[in-house]
Design an enzyme around this catalytic site. Sequence first.
Site, short mmCIF file in Angstrom:
data_model
loop_
_atom_site.label_atom_id
_atom_site.label_comp_id
_atom_site.label_asym_id
_atom_site.label_seq_id
_atom_site.Cartn_x
_atom_site.Cartn_y
_atom_site.Cartn_z
N GLY A 242 18.17 9.50 6.41
CA GLY A 242 19.04 10.37 7.20
C GLY A 242 18.32 11.35 8.09
N SER A 243 17.56 12.25 7.49
CA SER A 243 16.96 13.28 8.33
C SER A 243 15.66 12.78 8.94
CB SER A 243 16.70 14.55 7.52
OG SER A 243 15.87 14.28 6.43
N GLU B 236 20.09 14.41 11.63
CA GLU B 236 20.46 15.64 10.88
C GLU B 236 19.78 16.92 11.37
OE1 GLU B 236 20.45 15.13 6.56
OE2 GLU B 236 20.93 13.01 6.77
N GLU C 158 14.87 6.88 -4.88
CA GLU C 158 13.43 7.08 -4.98
C GLU C 158 12.88 6.02 -5.93
OE1 GLU C 158 9.92 8.08 -6.71
OE2 GLU C 158 11.59 8.75 -7.93
N HIS D 227 7.08 12.31 0.07
CA HIS D 227 6.67 13.66 -0.34
C HIS D 227 5.21 13.91 -0.05
CE1 HIS D 227 10.23 12.42 -2.59
NE2 HIS D 227 10.61 13.67 -2.39
#
Length: 758
Positions: A433-434, A485, A667, A696
């Site tokens: 999404g982002s 987003e 994840e 991450h």
Amino acid sequence: MKTSIIGYPRIGKLRELKFASEKYFRNEIAQSELFDTAKKLRTENLTEQKNSGLDFIPSNDFSFYDGMLDTAFLLNVVPDRYKNLGLSPLDEYFAAARGYQGEKGDVKALAMKKWFNTNYHYMVPEIDDNTVLKLSDNKPFELFTEALDNGVKTTPVIIGPYTFLELARYIGTKTKENFFGNITDAYIQIIGKFVTLGAEWLQLDEPCLVKDMSRENIEFFNSLYTKILENKNGLKIRLQTYFGDVRDCYKEICALDFDGIGLDFIEGKKTHELIEKNGFPCDKVLFAGVVNGKNIWRNNYEKTVELLKNLQNKSINTVINTSCSLLHIPYTLKNEVKLSDTYKKHFSYASEKLVELNEIKKIIETEDYCNLPEYTANIKLFSEERSGCNTNVKEKVNALSEKDFTRLPVFSEREKIQKEEFKLPLLPTTTIGSFPQTSDVRQTRASYKKANISETDYEKFMKSKIAECIELQENIGLDVLVHGEFERNDMVEYFGECLDGYIFTEKAWVQSYGTRCVKPPVVWGDISRAKPMTVKWSTYAQSLTEKPVKGMLTGPVTILNWSFPREDISLKESAYQIALAIREEVLDLEASGIKIIQIDEAALREKLPLRKCDWNKEYLDWAIKAFRLVHSGVKSETQIHTHMCYSEFADIIEDIDNMDADVITFEASRSDLTLLDVLKAKKFRTEVGPGVYDIHSPRIPTVEEIKSAINKMLSKVSYNKLWINPDCGLKTRGNEETVQSLKNLVKATKEIREENNL
Ligand code: GLN
Ligand code: ZN
């Protein structure tokens, strides 16, 4: 009756400790300055607690990072990889907390885990076969002495041996039983030191007692404490539990030689019943957790007083306590200057809870308390009709029936229709999404919030970002696109701000882990959607491309779990209200031509009850239904995705399938893909996108690496059901690494399709 708390926030009213620590991490201040800040904050807390009239004041609830980590250092449970760096004690501690990369070496941090059912996270102590568990730090004693020098004889607080050994990770062949002798010796030594220092009480926190306990667990607990309590040396020991009730071991703990037992009457559904049925030993003090330490609402004195009077009538020696440490709520309402009093008078943060404890004590001690102004004001507050009531929403929730939670046609039929509708290649590629939130994005959002730029300029900017993002994804060759987003600061706050019934605080920060704090929005009234929240951004994005663009929403359970919830209605009712609001958005997106809608439930697992027997009845039964309610009204060809930020759902796999989404991404890149075996075994029907690389980390995954991840997945999941995507949103990543990583993802997928003739 006396008053007590279990612990207090420590990050600083204005997050002073966070900022000082971060400066220290960046080498901008010396250790001595960080120590000074910490000491100042501790003294402020102490003064505030003393002035409030609090009888039992804790010490050692302060931490530079986390209380479990402190206990690990106290007990010498520090892996060699940190000791070998040869750093100063503080830097070694921070190396274990955050990892270390510098001239002395390169080591990762200890693992971090969610602290029971809170949004706080603790560092997981790591025990190997060489670990020599022994008393090896002085912090609890120094902090006790520091407070004593300030004129207060505190109750030192330490995580108890049972919870410590339960939560530790054993990486060798040894188990907790191997540490019985060493840990009991260490705690006996701790007791001895406090006796010498002149302490009266020691509080040992054992929250693990509120989880399901096996017979072996109970016996292990019993033998630990039998040994320790034989060596009390006159020190009074308080066994403190929280986050639930101790139904499995109530009789055992009553029989042990504790001087005080702390029980939670707020989350401990059975606490009262346990006392009613079994009584409470007359030689012990009951620390009754009657003031909610986790939520920000004022205490209902009428109910609390009734409960305390009942205990008093049973001649139980009672201390009025909070239900858990106040670590989980913000400091003080004094810094909430913008929020109107209409709301604020219902709020109680940590420092207001101190006042409440004192008021409750006064009420209990006053024979004719019904006329006390503190009491009458509270009665009045709770009898007032609260603003924010929306009868329309209430009626809608009441009218819900099974069909509102059921999407038709069934999954298998929809799957066929959707394959036909989208004609996507096999192994479709997408993102969560982002896209990277570069500083221009954050600055523009902030200026708009401060009204420094006009709505038109703001929209123009956002649209240019969306257009860039769509073009980028087309160039990279992704199959299902997103708008990026850019308009969202946070996936919950954004929706909270768009929904009626939510309110926002200014300084209500709560520690999430280390120096990271969150500022949860507050569910104030009945939730409804005033106007479309995402439609203009999604439709604009879709207008720029032939490829499908996913509409992007946050699900009701996640919105609720990351907010301070109401206490005057049930969580279920709040979740259904939010679900109805998000449902309207889903239907609007669909009506505006958005064909794929992703409803993120990043925090679905978060509030799963601590005891397995409570999972369904108290949580999953409504949480899964709330999600179903959001999407049950869409057409068969509209594809519903959901996303979760973890892969630990083997134990609730059927419930996840029951959410009845068409696709779920999660994840998986850091876990060993064992979940895929479970998916296979349980015949999971929802299509899956287990993340193929870890977002991450700034590392760019190679094509080969991604191919090997996909190949592993293909050995467990049918090629008909597999999606290819990163494991979470890309908003914290930089642009360059993102573009390269996604290019590798698409290249890897294309090669796999060719190699397998897909
Ligand atoms: N759609 C959100 C994003 O991409 C999901 C965030 C999350 O899972 N935490 O940022
Ligand atoms: Zn995620």
